[in-house]
Design a protein around this motif. Structure first.
Motif, PDB file in Angstrom:
ATOM      1  N   ASP A 233     124.182  63.450  39.214  1.00 57.48           N
ATOM      2  CA  ASP A 233     122.941  63.279  39.967  1.00 57.48           C
ATOM      3  C   ASP A 233     121.867  64.243  39.473  1.00 57.48           C
ATOM      4  N   TRP A 234     122.279  65.502  39.218  1.00 58.72           N
ATOM      5  CA  TRP A 234     121.310  66.493  38.736  1.00 58.72           C
ATOM      6  C   TRP A 234     120.750  66.077  37.379  1.00 58.72           C
TER       7      TRP A 234
ATOM      8  N   VAL B 178     116.568  64.893  36.048  1.00 55.24           N
ATOM      9  CA  VAL B 178     115.719  65.440  34.990  1.00 55.24           C
ATOM     10  C   VAL B 178     115.703  64.561  33.745  1.00 55.24           C
ATOM     11  N   SER B 179     116.661  63.650  33.646  1.00 54.57           N
ATOM     12  CA  SER B 179     116.763  62.789  32.469  1.00 54.57           C
ATOM     13  C   SER B 179     117.200  61.393  32.913  1.00 54.57           C
TER      14      SER B 179
ATOM     15  N   THR C 218     120.024  69.859  42.571  1.00 54.65           N
ATOM     16  CA  THR C 218     118.898  69.327  43.348  1.00 54.65           C
ATOM     17  C   THR C 218     118.944  69.773  44.801  1.00 54.65           C
ATOM     18  N   ASN C 219     119.940  70.559  45.153  1.00 51.81           N
ATOM     19  CA  ASN C 219     120.026  71.167  46.484  1.00 51.81           C
ATOM     20  C   ASN C 219     120.693  72.526  46.328  1.00 51.81           C
ATOM     21  N   ARG C 220     120.617  73.343  47.344  1.00 51.10           N
ATOM     22  CA  ARG C 220     121.260  74.652  47.293  1.00 51.10           C
ATOM     23  C   ARG C 220     122.774  74.478  47.228  1.00 51.10           C
TER      24      ARG C 220
ATOM     25  N   ILE D  77     120.156  62.134  24.051  1.00 52.19           N
ATOM     26  CA  ILE D  77     119.998  62.067  25.498  1.00 52.19           C
ATOM     27  C   ILE D  77     121.377  62.280  26.100  1.00 52.19           C
ATOM     28  N   PRO D  78     121.616  63.388  26.792  1.00 51.35           N
ATOM     29  CA  PRO D  78     122.988  63.726  27.208  1.00 51.35           C
ATOM     30  C   PRO D  78     123.517  62.799  28.302  1.00 51.35           C
ATOM     31  N   ASP D  79     124.815  62.621  28.295  1.00 48.15           N
ATOM     32  CA  ASP D  79     125.511  61.788  29.282  1.00 48.15           C
ATOM     33  C   ASP D  79     126.638  62.586  29.934  1.00 48.15           C
TER      34      ASP D  79
END
Length: 530
Positions: A122-123, A127-128, A515-517, A273-275
């Motif tokens: 998800d993170w 960003v990508s 994307t969250n703490r 492009i990383p996966d």
């Protein structure tokens, strides 16, 4: 000095590999036996030998949730493989989702939809967006919880002879998955025998005798004979056979072959492009429950998995190039050795909690409570945990503290029980008690039970055969973490780290911040500076 030039740029493919129930005490014991895949990961890896889960309930669902998210499970509302929900009056499966439906391959209604958290994939997607994220496993919860909310697809074994997904992830089943299921042809294993891969001398050196009381006899079990070879009974129907196949080594070979098929067909790791790909191999958990981690069955399973991993790594090198891949190997929890082995061979105190004694003590507590308040119906038992019906308690004017003390006095009198904790005790843990601190990280202020049972070290609710996990003790919490790449040299790090650190480390290499703490921290500096 360990070279990290390629991974410093960003790996093309990050793989998170979970070997279900791979306790550090058994992994390190068997390490000299490994000559193939495990050996490559070790010889090209940074091993964290002092890594722990720092939450109290060591289970498959919470463990994979932690691996993917870097979060303590309790505060996130993730408190088991399933848990009792007062509002529904029933237990709810951890990835249950009634709005998710099967496509054209049978599948349960499950997804990440109702899980509070986000994962490495998800993170990365945040960003990508062009990056791809896939998750495969034998167990649905393993694939789903490491894959996350925005994974392109989570794929798992449906325990009916096929790998599957559902409409939360896919609009239609890809043809390559149909082809894969046809080619592996699980029913063809119906007459297969699980036999040992090495000489008896190896098993007697590193494991115990093949027949050891406490092991679960799964084949030709009249008389008691939990020994190799292990087959499938002729009178089992297909449902029983496909279920048993999920606890044999071959299912994990298929899972790794499925991972290779995903890489090939979805073209993972082929550009800059990383996966992300997460993989859960699950059969060791079933083998360990049935026979214990020091059984010949567990050793042989790991020997076979060692070979399967080597084949997977060779395919991965051809498909992507191992220099372009960062692999993290870990697990969801450890395991207690068979209590008979724990006490008789290892000389530790432990055993199996007597079910009749437990029931008698519980019923005495209920009788006392009924004498004071007219009923005990406001107490709902789920396993060894207890939930209160607060509406009924209010209407009856029940004194909760009195009920707590009655229940604690009776349950804590049982041989093998350490404590019956109240939820408030776990929400406000004793700073000098590491057990309650770990349990607090598994406690939610509303969802958790009002009373939670913890057995003594070495004791378990399980029997009459096999063993279990679920405690904050080190045999359940201490597990390996290994980060591997073809350019890494074998390095051992003994600093104390946690499993919550795996996800942020991988995210750091991908340039994908949470994307969250979260509760974990990146270990990237260890990999770059050794």
């Amino acid at each position: 000095m360990m070279g990290c030039e390629k991974t410093e740029q960003r790996p093309r493919l990050v793989i998170l590999l979970s070997v279900d129930q791979l306790a550090y005490h058994s992994y390190s014991h068997y390490l000299p036996v490994f000559t193939k895949g495990f050996k490559w990961l070790h010889d090209h890896g940074v091993t964290f030998s002092n890594a722990h889960f720092e939450h109290g309930y060591a289970g498959t669902g919470p463990g994979h949730f932690v691996l993917g998210s870097g979060l303590y499970p309790g505060p996130a509302g993730f408190i088991g493989n399933s848990w009792y929900v007062r509002e529904r009056g029933r237990n709810v499966y951890c990835v249950e989702d009634s709005s998710a439906h099967a496509l054209d391959i049978p599948a349960n209604s499950v997804s990440y939809r109702n899980v509070n958290g986000s994962t490495i994939g998800d993170w990365l997607k945040a960003v990508s967006p062009e990056s791809k994220s896939y998750a495969v496993a034998c167990k649905d919860r393993s694939a789903i919880l490491m894959g996350g909310k925005y994974v392109d697809a989570a794929i798992w074994y449906n325990w009916r002879g096929e790998f599957t997904s559902n409409d939360y992830y896919l609009e239609k089943t890809p043809q390559w998955l149909h082809n894969f299921n046809s080619n592996i042809n699980m029913i063809s294993y119906r007459d297969s025998l699980w036999t040992k891969s090495m000489s008896d001398e190896v098993y007697l050196k590193f494991a115990r005798a093949d027949s050891f009381y406490g092991e679960n006899d799964r084949y030709l079990n009249e008389p008691y004979s939990p020994t190799f070879p292990i087959g499938f009974e002729e009178d089992w129907d297909e449902g029983r056979f496909f279920g048993e196949l999920g606890g044999r080594p071959w299912i994990d070979r298929m899972t790794l072959e499925l991972a290779s098929a995903v890489i090939e067909n979805e073209k993972l790791g082929l550009d800059n492009i990383p996966d992300v790909l997460t993989i859960g191999v699950s059969a060791l958990d079933i083998v360990g429950h049935r026979y214990g981690p020091y059984s010949q069955e567990a050793l042989d399973f790991l020997i076979k998995l060692d070979s399967y991993l080597e084949s997977f790594l060779k395919r991965l090198d051809t498909q992507v190039g191992l220099e372009n891949v960062l692999i993290a190997l870990s697990t969801d929890h450890g395991i207690l050795p068979l209590p008979e082995y724990w006490s008789q061979v290892q000389g530790q105190s432990g055993g199996r909690i007597d079910g009749n004694e437990y029931k008698e003590s519980r019923n005495r507590a209920y009788s006392t409570i009924e004498g004071l308040f007219g009923t005990h119906d406001f107490i709902h038992r789920s396993g060894s945990s207890y939930y209160y019906d607060y509406l009924m308690i209010d209407s009856l004017q029940v004194n909760i503290a009195t009920v707590d003390s009655i229940m604690q006095a009776e349950i804590e009198s049982i041989k093998g029980i350490h404590r019956l904790y109240t939820r408030s005790e776990l929400l406000n843990p004793d700073p000098n008690d590491p057990l309650t601190i770990r349990l607090s990280r598994f406690t939610h202020p509303e969802l958790s039970p009002d009373l939670y049972t913890l057995q003594k070290k070495g004791w378990l609710f399980y029997g009459p055969y096999g063993t279990n996990h679920s405690t904050p003790y080190d045999y359940d919490s201490h597990v390996p973490i290994i980060f591997s790449n073809s350019q890494f040299n074998s390095t051992n790090i003994s600093d104390s780290v946690t499993i919550y650190d795996v996800a942020p480390t991988l995210g750091d290499f991908l340039g994908a911040a949470p994307t969250n703490r979260i509760n974990g921290v990146s270990l990237r500096s260890y990999l770059s500076n050794n």
